[in-house]
Design a protein around this motif. Sequence first.
Motif, PDB file in Angstrom:
ATOM      1  N   ARG A 155      44.577 111.136  80.205  1.00 44.52           N
ATOM      2  CA  ARG A 155      45.817 110.398  79.926  1.00 44.52           C
ATOM      3  C   ARG A 155      45.910 109.126  80.763  1.00 44.52           C
ATOM      4  NH1 ARG A 155      48.970 113.162  76.485  1.00 44.52           N
ATOM      5  NH2 ARG A 155      49.095 115.440  76.622  1.00 44.52           N
TER       6      ARG A 155
ATOM      7  N   TRP B 225      43.957 102.454  75.464  1.00 42.11           N
ATOM      8  CA  TRP B 225      43.413 103.231  74.346  1.00 42.11           C
ATOM      9  C   TRP B 225      44.403 103.351  73.181  1.00 42.11           C
ATOM     10  CZ3 TRP B 225      38.601 104.964  73.394  1.00 42.11           C
ATOM     11  CH2 TRP B 225      38.434 105.939  72.411  1.00 42.11           C
ATOM     12  N   ALA B 226      45.709 103.338  73.488  1.00 38.88           N
ATOM     13  CA  ALA B 226      46.723 103.605  72.458  1.00 38.88           C
ATOM     14  C   ALA B 226      46.669 102.592  71.315  1.00 38.88           C
ATOM     15  CB  ALA B 226      48.117 103.612  73.092  1.00 38.88           C
ATOM     16  N   SER B 227      46.202 101.388  71.613  1.00 39.02           N
ATOM     17  CA  SER B 227      46.198 100.363  70.549  1.00 39.02           C
ATOM     18  C   SER B 227      44.906 100.384  69.733  1.00 39.02           C
ATOM     19  CB  SER B 227      46.369  98.978  71.180  1.00 39.02           C
ATOM     20  OG  SER B 227      45.273  98.701  72.027  1.00 39.02           O
TER      21      SER B 227
ATOM     22  N   ASP C 180      42.284 110.995  66.484  1.00 39.84           N
ATOM     23  CA  ASP C 180      41.996 110.231  67.697  1.00 39.84           C
ATOM     24  C   ASP C 180      41.107 111.086  68.601  1.00 39.84           C
ATOM     25  OD1 ASP C 180      42.047 109.053  70.207  1.00 39.84           O
ATOM     26  OD2 ASP C 180      44.226 108.879  70.317  1.00 39.84           O
TER      27      ASP C 180
ATOM     28  N   GLU D 260      43.016 112.702  71.342  1.00 44.97           N
ATOM     29  CA  GLU D 260      43.863 113.806  70.916  1.00 44.97           C
ATOM     30  C   GLU D 260      43.029 115.068  70.646  1.00 44.97           C
ATOM     31  OE1 GLU D 260      46.983 114.297  70.953  1.00 44.97           O
ATOM     32  OE2 GLU D 260      46.890 116.247  69.939  1.00 44.97           O
TER      33      GLU D 260
ATOM     34  N   ALA E  81      43.283 106.630  79.600  1.00 43.69           N
ATOM     35  CA  ALA E  81      43.681 106.028  78.325  1.00 43.69           C
ATOM     36  C   ALA E  81      44.755 104.961  78.543  1.00 43.69           C
ATOM     37  CB  ALA E  81      44.192 107.116  77.382  1.00 43.69           C
ATOM     38  N   ARG E  82      45.681 105.254  79.445  1.00 46.93           N
ATOM     39  CA  ARG E  82      46.757 104.292  79.723  1.00 46.93           C
ATOM     40  C   ARG E  82      46.177 102.997  80.305  1.00 46.93           C
ATOM     41  NH1 ARG E  82      49.789 102.293  83.513  1.00 46.93           N
ATOM     42  NH2 ARG E  82      48.752 103.369  85.229  1.00 46.93           N
TER      43      ARG E  82
END
Lengths: 691, 178
Positions: free
Chosen positions: A403, A411-413, A373, A376, A406-407
Amino acid sequence: MSMAVHVGAVGVARPRIEGRAKVTGAARYAADEPIPDLAYGALVLATVARGRVRDIDVASVRDMPGVLGVIDHTNAPRLNPEAGNFFGPDGGLRLLQDDLIPHAGRPIALVVAETPEQARAAAQALPVTYDEQPHDTRLFAGHPAGRPALTLFDAPADIGDVDAELAASAVVVDERYGTPEENCSAMEPHSATAWWEGDRLEAVDSNQGPFQIAFTLATLFHLPPERVRVRVDHIGGGFGGKTMCGPQLILAAMAATRFGRPVRVTLTRAEVFLATAQRPATDQRIRIGADADGRLRAIHHDATYEISPLAEYIEGCTELTKTLYAAPAIRTALTVVPLDILPPYSMRAPGAAPGSFALESAMDELAERVGLDPLELRLRNEPGVGPVSGLPFSSRNLVACLREGARRFGWASRDHRPRMRRAGPLLIGTGLAATSFSTGAFPSTATITAEPDGTFTVAIAAADLGTGARTALTAIAADALAVGTDRIRLRISDSAIGPAWGAGGSRGTASWAWAITEAAAKIRGPERPMTATVDTTQLLGDLASRERHAFSAVFAEVGVDPATGEVRVRRLLGMFAVGRVINPLMARSQVIGGMIGGLSMALHEEGVRDPVTGRHVNADFAGYHIAAHADVPDIEADFVPDDEPGVPWGIKGVGEIGNVGTAAAIANAVWHATGVRQRHLPIRLDRVLES
Amino acid sequence: MTTRSTISLRVNDVTHRLCLDHRRTLLDALREDLGHTGPKKGCDQGQCGACTVLLDGRRVVSCLTLAVAAEGAEITTVEGLAADGELRPIQEAFVRLDGFQCGYCTSGQLCSAVGMLAERAAGWPSAVTADVSPDGPVAELDAAEVRERMSGNLCRCGAYPSIVHAILETAARDGVTG
């Protein structure tokens, strides 16, 4: 810092003080000042890229209606060759001193007449013949004329053993990235009006720092600084393009001297493109080596850019490379190639904008090759101290930006594989970039006077380009004096006020606020003087040595039409750590504006040169597109808590970081959408289709 | 050959008699002869929109309009938007929502917004209007419509999102008038 019972103005979202003047047309810009007995100057620009002026047939226009005369190299006042800029003597300022033509678009004459139409008509009719010489306007890395850049800042770095670390790396990215010439393109074309009042040269001029401009003008014309005054009320944007003593001012001063009356010189839009500073084209190579888990072993960033033989300039492309990521080996170098072009100079986020495009594109390529990612990958290489300097950071909240951004962005999906999302015929992709922009302050002076009516006159030779400096400095002065903003009378934009840094380098607010705050402390001190003047030179020297930067994370979503190659930005989000925010309404506007500049850099802007003539062929807003309403989605920008220890009010500056990283985030999103890397800006339709 | 003419220009409800060079643009006449420096010269070739004024309620780029051709028209500049010194809703929204930074394009953005709201109310479609048939419905004014219709007004500071918010808010509250 004592706030007493006073309710603070700093940190409060307020509309601009001059808002009403700007929405009613009352705000006066340089070309709006009514000046009696005004004559008008029109420029004549060289149409060849290199050579000599053989003849300018002045006689053929002298009798045209209204013409007062023509100034060219045969009769212009002799200018001081020592005059220069931040980087040293600048031949770009020495206009009409000889018959040499160093680049297409070089001013070679000024026609002065009673009306703008008469001046323009005569300038267009003026016959000029040239002796042309071969020119070279093509930049590429490895150009035989290449040599190291000045090392005033962004000096070369070399820590660790880059070659050994690259050899030991599980994954190596080794790519070249290119960015074109770009023009600052403030909506207000440069305008100056100059006249003599006794033995004092007066000028109204649109620029980013009246004191420095007046000093340069005085040097050019062999005058003591106190006999030159430069002022203006409002400035229609600068973006770096009004940092210099511009041709409009130099030529207006020459004409006022020669014709003995006020002369106004306002550049045409084409002249803004051809005769005022541009961002240089760059050709950059980046090598990054990492272990299989994405931990960096080496970063090598070689940036080549163009300059003119007339003037030195540093496009600090590798600053971020020395700031953003930890690696045991880092090597950077800047190479300049002198070409027959207009001398480049700082355009909003100089160095950082093109440099971050290269670095953050390469980091995305590394994430792809490691199978990690991209978020990451950044988190995994967060440094504890300056990666090259070893100095502690004054404050560093990049991780918070990444962070939180991204939230909010969701971004997490993200499926990190490319070419996986579609919306109808469009390919959809997302990308991110991390950024930094160096911060600090420069010496400035401020004077505060306690008036009998209970108000305070606060004078500093600052400039409000649209940054909101008037509003921000009023809030700072009010809080520093512990009074309401209604008791502050702010005076800016006048060289006669005294030495001050200009609006540039994202250091305006910090520099000016520092001087105002110290002057306020004197006014409130035990001696209670009625007036206090402070020079911050000494105080700045005492500031602890730290890595001082603003940080941000930019997230972009694009839609790419595979049939037309058109890229459209659907979402753009930036999270910023910029120290303490003086006015959240204006600061948000400024970083959003910067992101739009980055979007425009990513997709639209390109100074196109004809290789045969060496001339720009798109010196207007039809050929050189800057982002318009329809190009720009709604944009989200916000701030994470941040501070800048040691600097009054904890200011870092918001002027330029918005521009940084956006181009890379968009380019990375285009890869995610299409599976094809775009390593050259702008990401034109033909580049998308051919790839 | 006659190169000048004496004409009447009616600007913000005031009539002026002027003897003008035929080459003089409406923008230069407003700025240089009448002292209305609100309209700005950003490019002088119709590409930036900073000089936008209203001619009989319709927006024009005054740099591409010859002054002599504007005789007999009701000309409204940014200075004429705030009648009796009271800001119009669109002006108030620009200030409150920060719809500008340097302010140089602002007079053009404001005049353009007022003209655009009238065009849309009159049923004029834009390039992003779904149904462009003559008897189609009046397009709903969403952000895409505003962006498309305002794209003749460039802003280098990048105040676009705030400008769009200001126009949408004003249109929702005050409809055509802006």
